[in-house]
Design a protein around this motif. Structure first.
Motif, short mmCIF file in Angstrom:
data_model
loop_
_atom_site.label_atom_id
_atom_site.label_comp_id
_atom_site.label_asym_id
_atom_site.label_seq_id
_atom_site.Cartn_x
_atom_site.Cartn_y
_atom_site.Cartn_z
N PRO A 185 0.82 -1.21 0.00
CA PRO A 185 0.00 0.00 0.00
C PRO A 185 0.86 1.27 0.00
O PRO A 185 1.90 1.33 0.65
CB PRO A 185 -0.81 -0.12 1.30
CG PRO A 185 -0.85 -1.58 1.59
CD PRO A 185 0.48 -2.11 1.13
N ALA A 186 0.40 2.27 -0.74
CA ALA A 186 1.07 3.57 -0.78
C ALA A 186 0.04 4.63 -1.14
O ALA A 186 -0.92 4.36 -1.86
CB ALA A 186 2.21 3.57 -1.79
N ILE A 187 0.27 5.83 -0.65
CA ILE A 187 -0.57 6.98 -1.02
C ILE A 187 0.16 7.75 -2.10
O ILE A 187 1.36 8.01 -2.00
CB ILE A 187 -0.83 7.87 0.20
CG1 ILE A 187 -1.70 7.11 1.22
CG2 ILE A 187 -1.50 9.18 -0.21
CD1 ILE A 187 -1.82 7.81 2.56
N VAL A 188 -0.57 8.11 -3.15
CA VAL A 188 0.02 8.86 -4.27
C VAL A 188 -0.75 10.16 -4.44
O VAL A 188 -1.97 10.16 -4.62
CB VAL A 188 0.00 8.05 -5.58
CG1 VAL A 188 0.72 8.83 -6.67
CG2 VAL A 188 0.65 6.69 -5.38
N MET A 189 -0.02 11.27 -4.38
CA MET A 189 -0.61 12.60 -4.51
C MET A 189 -0.22 13.24 -5.82
O MET A 189 0.84 12.94 -6.38
CB MET A 189 -0.12 13.51 -3.36
CG MET A 189 -0.40 12.99 -1.98
SD MET A 189 0.42 13.99 -0.72
CE MET A 189 -0.21 15.61 -1.11
N GLY A 190 -1.07 14.16 -6.31
CA GLY A 190 -0.73 14.94 -7.49
C GLY A 190 0.37 15.95 -7.18
O GLY A 190 0.68 16.22 -6.01
N ILE A 191 0.93 16.52 -8.21
CA ILE A 191 2.11 17.38 -8.06
C ILE A 191 1.83 18.60 -7.17
O ILE A 191 2.73 19.11 -6.49
CB ILE A 191 2.63 17.82 -9.44
CG1 ILE A 191 4.00 18.47 -9.32
CG2 ILE A 191 1.64 18.73 -10.15
CD1 ILE A 191 4.70 18.67 -10.65
#
Length: 267
Positions: free
Chosen positions: A53-59
């Motif tokens: 699991p990982a959280i991915v955010m926009g730039i």
């Protein structure tokens, strides 16, 4: 039949296809950014799940506004800021990733603008989900009815664009608690929490069938050529510095401090 298929592919643009299973999402994003900026070919990347699991955010995403930093730090959940725009997602082994990287003039009628690319991708996936009631592109999301199962992000540079999608084939409901309700959300969400807003694609289509249909839909628009990982990494690895990165614990703690200070001043 083979001769007919070959004949229909004459004149179609070439697209390299790279397939993974369980590639870490940070590695995938690094690869995508390299291919967008250093290659002149068209690419499709399919990654069937990521290893953890990982959280991915926009730039432009701000951790204090988008994630529950305390639980994220406590549970050691990685937070990644990617090179493209779009919202925040949590991904894991139940997420299927499909990425399209194209030269700006490769798809007839598609202009290098978000709305044009999004409209075309909606038509592409309508081929994939043909026969399933409720599928549509809705405010930049892929939905069944009013429940989201696919989130999109894009990056457009001078001569190329990338459109990548994370499909929620399955997910752990507990992981959704790491995400805050964003201040900017599509109207159709109607302030619903994550559990009420998203749905599992596995309730509509088997995992292998989805990937198979996606490949078939691509072959209607491109002459697709499978490529192995070694060839991709070897030819696009020299001298490139990516902007996608893992946020440090220090950065996340600083975000909490800034948020608390802001609340104190406004209070």
């Amino acid at each position: 039949m083979t001769m007919l298929r070959q004949a229909t592919k004459v004149g179609l643009p070439f697209m390299n296809l790279v397939r993974f299973k369980g590639l870490p999402i940070l590695e995938q994003l690094h690869l995508e950014e390299k291919l967008l900026r250093t290659s002149s070919d068209n690419w499709c990347i399919v990654n069937d799940g990521t290893n953890a699991p990982a959280i991915v955010m926009g730039i432009s995403g701000k951790p204090s506004e988008l994630i529950e930093i305390g639980p994220v730090l406590r549970d050691h959940v990685p937070v990644i800021k990617r090179f493209s725009g779009g919202g925040t997602v949590i991904v894991d082994s139940g997420t299927i990733f499909v990425t399209l990287i194209c030269n700006k003039d490769v798809v007839p009628g598609v202009q290098p603008y978000p709305r044009s690319i999004m409209s075309w991708s909606g038509l592409l996936y309508s081929e994939v989900f043909q026969g399933i009631d409720g599928f549509q592109l809705r405010e930049n999301d892929y939905v069944f009815g009013d429940h989201k199962f696919g989130g999109n992000a894009q990056s457009i540079i001078k001569s190329r664009w990338i459109h990548h999608t994370s499909f929620l084939w399955d997910y752990d409901s507990r992981n959704m608690a790491y995400l805050k309700l964003p201040a900017r959300a599509p109207k159709y969400r109607s302030a619903r929490n994550h559990a009420e807003f998203v749905c599992r694609m596995k309730e509509y289509m088997p995992r292998s069938i989805f990937i198979e249909r996606t490949m078939k839909a691509l072959e209607s628009h491109f002459s697709v050529k499978p490529v192995n990982l070694d060839a991709v990494v070897g030819s696009h690895s020299s001298g490139y510095v990516h902007s996608t990165r893992l946020l440090s614990k220090h950065e996340l703690k600083d975000a909490v401090t800034t948020l608390l200070e802001s609340r104190a001043l406004s209070g």
